[in-house]
Scaffold this motif. Structure first.
Motif, PDB file in Angstrom:
ATOM      1  N   TYR A   1      -1.196  -0.271 -17.404  1.00 43.39           N
ATOM      2  CA  TYR A   1      -1.553   0.349 -18.691  1.00 43.39           C
ATOM      3  C   TYR A   1      -1.587   1.851 -18.562  1.00 43.39           C
ATOM      4  O   TYR A   1      -1.580   2.525 -17.490  1.00 43.39           O
ATOM      5  N   ASN A   2      -1.876   2.434 -19.858  1.00 42.94           N
ATOM      6  CA  ASN A   2      -2.052   3.814 -19.758  1.00 42.94           C
ATOM      7  C   ASN A   2      -3.316   3.956 -20.493  1.00 42.94           C
ATOM      8  O   ASN A   2      -3.597   3.405 -21.511  1.00 42.94           O
TER       9      ASN A   2
ATOM     10  N   ASP B   1       5.511  -3.402 -22.863  1.00 44.48           N
ATOM     11  CA  ASP B   1       5.939  -4.559 -22.216  1.00 44.48           C
ATOM     12  C   ASP B   1       7.140  -3.871 -21.255  1.00 44.48           C
ATOM     13  O   ASP B   1       8.071  -3.204 -21.701  1.00 44.48           O
ATOM     14  N   PRO B   2       6.974  -4.269 -20.040  1.00 39.71           N
ATOM     15  CA  PRO B   2       8.228  -3.960 -18.999  1.00 39.71           C
ATOM     16  C   PRO B   2       9.353  -4.470 -19.349  1.00 39.71           C
ATOM     17  O   PRO B   2      10.450  -3.721 -19.044  1.00 39.71           O
ATOM     18  N   ASP B   3       9.537  -5.570 -20.070  1.00 38.64           N
ATOM     19  CA  ASP B   3      10.891  -5.947 -20.437  1.00 38.64           C
ATOM     20  C   ASP B   3      11.558  -5.398 -21.702  1.00 38.64           C
ATOM     21  O   ASP B   3      12.524  -5.834 -22.226  1.00 38.64           O
ATOM     22  N   GLY B   4      10.728  -4.468 -22.397  1.00 39.34           N
ATOM     23  CA  GLY B   4      11.225  -3.875 -23.555  1.00 39.34           C
ATOM     24  C   GLY B   4      10.968  -4.521 -24.951  1.00 39.34           C
ATOM     25  O   GLY B   4      11.582  -3.989 -25.792  1.00 39.34           O
ATOM     26  N   ASN B   5      10.251  -5.646 -24.840  1.00 43.03           N
ATOM     27  CA  ASN B   5       9.801  -6.470 -25.914  1.00 43.03           C
ATOM     28  C   ASN B   5       8.868  -5.776 -26.646  1.00 43.03           C
ATOM     29  O   ASN B   5       7.489  -5.789 -26.410  1.00 43.03           O
ATOM     30  N   TYR B   6       9.237  -4.938 -27.723  1.00 42.57           N
ATOM     31  CA  TYR B   6       8.113  -4.306 -28.367  1.00 42.57           C
ATOM     32  C   TYR B   6       7.002  -4.997 -29.115  1.00 42.57           C
ATOM     33  O   TYR B   6       6.180  -4.607 -29.275  1.00 42.57           O
ATOM     34  N   GLU B   7       7.384  -6.229 -29.209  1.00 43.73           N
ATOM     35  CA  GLU B   7       6.536  -7.083 -29.980  1.00 43.73           C
ATOM     36  C   GLU B   7       5.069  -7.388 -29.032  1.00 43.73           C
ATOM     37  O   GLU B   7       4.034  -7.523 -29.540  1.00 43.73           O
ATOM     38  N   ASN B   8       5.338  -7.173 -27.835  1.00 49.80           N
ATOM     39  CA  ASN B   8       4.303  -7.187 -26.702  1.00 49.80           C
ATOM     40  C   ASN B   8       3.301  -6.068 -26.722  1.00 49.80           C
ATOM     41  O   ASN B   8       2.523  -6.133 -25.832  1.00 49.80           O
ATOM     42  N   ASP B   9       3.932  -4.846 -27.097  1.00 48.07           N
ATOM     43  CA  ASP B   9       3.257  -3.653 -26.779  1.00 48.07           C
ATOM     44  C   ASP B   9       1.938  -3.768 -27.663  1.00 48.07           C
ATOM     45  O   ASP B   9       1.591  -4.165 -28.745  1.00 48.07           O
TER      46      ASP B   9
END
Length: 201
Positions: free
Chosen positions: A115-116, A181-189
């Motif tokens: 996390y940040n 999201d580490p896989d770059g799936n912005y919907e999971n951000d």
């Protein structure tokens, strides 16, 4: 024979006096140790009392809060205020000023997420009409990335523009956190703005 007996009695008397002398020395040594111990205890108590008198901070131990967002756990352990806090002016000179301090623990309770979070960049609002950002130089580094299982602990310091720290009745803190999201799936951000209000008096 009388000389032998007399010599024996003299030796006996000398031995007795020597033993008494040792007892007197032991008693004196024991008394000296007791006096020294009392003096040390008195010095320790005096130092503790002096430290309390010299402490510039007012502590609000009951100003606590716990909260979680996603896998992040936040724990505010206490708040302190002072109108005699050390600081620096714009020219780098040492000054005495008003400040608020917040002791916080941040923990990433997950086993696989990063996390940040930025509590060391929080905004403080006070009952006395202040709105200031945390001082990033004097505050402990609690922000940025926090990996799985990591615990960060420290103080967040806010310097007041208008002073009157001792008059503050409540404070409000806000800070942001996010997850990418580490896989770059912005919907999971995810993004969160945490707001906490604490009564001091």
């Amino acid at each position: 024979m009388k000389k032998v007996i007399a010599s024996f009695l003299v030796l006996l008397l000398i031995g007795f006096l020597a033993a008494c002398g040792n007892d007197v020395d032991n008693i004196q040594q024991s008394e000296d140790e007791k006096t020294k111990a009392k003096t040390e205890n008195t010095d320790d108590n005096s130092q503790e009392e002096q430290a309390k008198e010299e402490d510039i901070w007012t502590y609000y131990e009951d100003a606590t809060w716990e909260g979680t967002w996603e896998g992040l756990k936040f724990n505010i352990q206490k708040v302190v205020v002072s109108d005699e806090a050390p600081g620096l002016d714009d020219d780098g000179n040492e000054i005495t000023t008003s400040a608020v301090g917040v002791k916080m623990v941040v923990e990433n309770t997950t086993t696989d997420k990063v996390y940040n979070t930025y509590p060391d960049q929080a905004t403080l609002v006070t009952s006395t009409g202040e709105q200031v950002d945390a001082d990033m130089i004097y505050s402990d580094h609690l922000g940025g990335e926090i990996h799985e299982g990591v615990i960060k602990e420290g103080d967040i310091i806010f310097y007041l523009d208008r002073g009157e720290a001792e008059s503050i009745e409540w404070i409000k803190l806000t800070w942001s956190s996010d997850y990418s999201d580490p896989d770059g799936n912005y919907e999971n951000d995810k993004y969160e703005e945490t707001e906490v209000k604490l009564d001091l008096k």
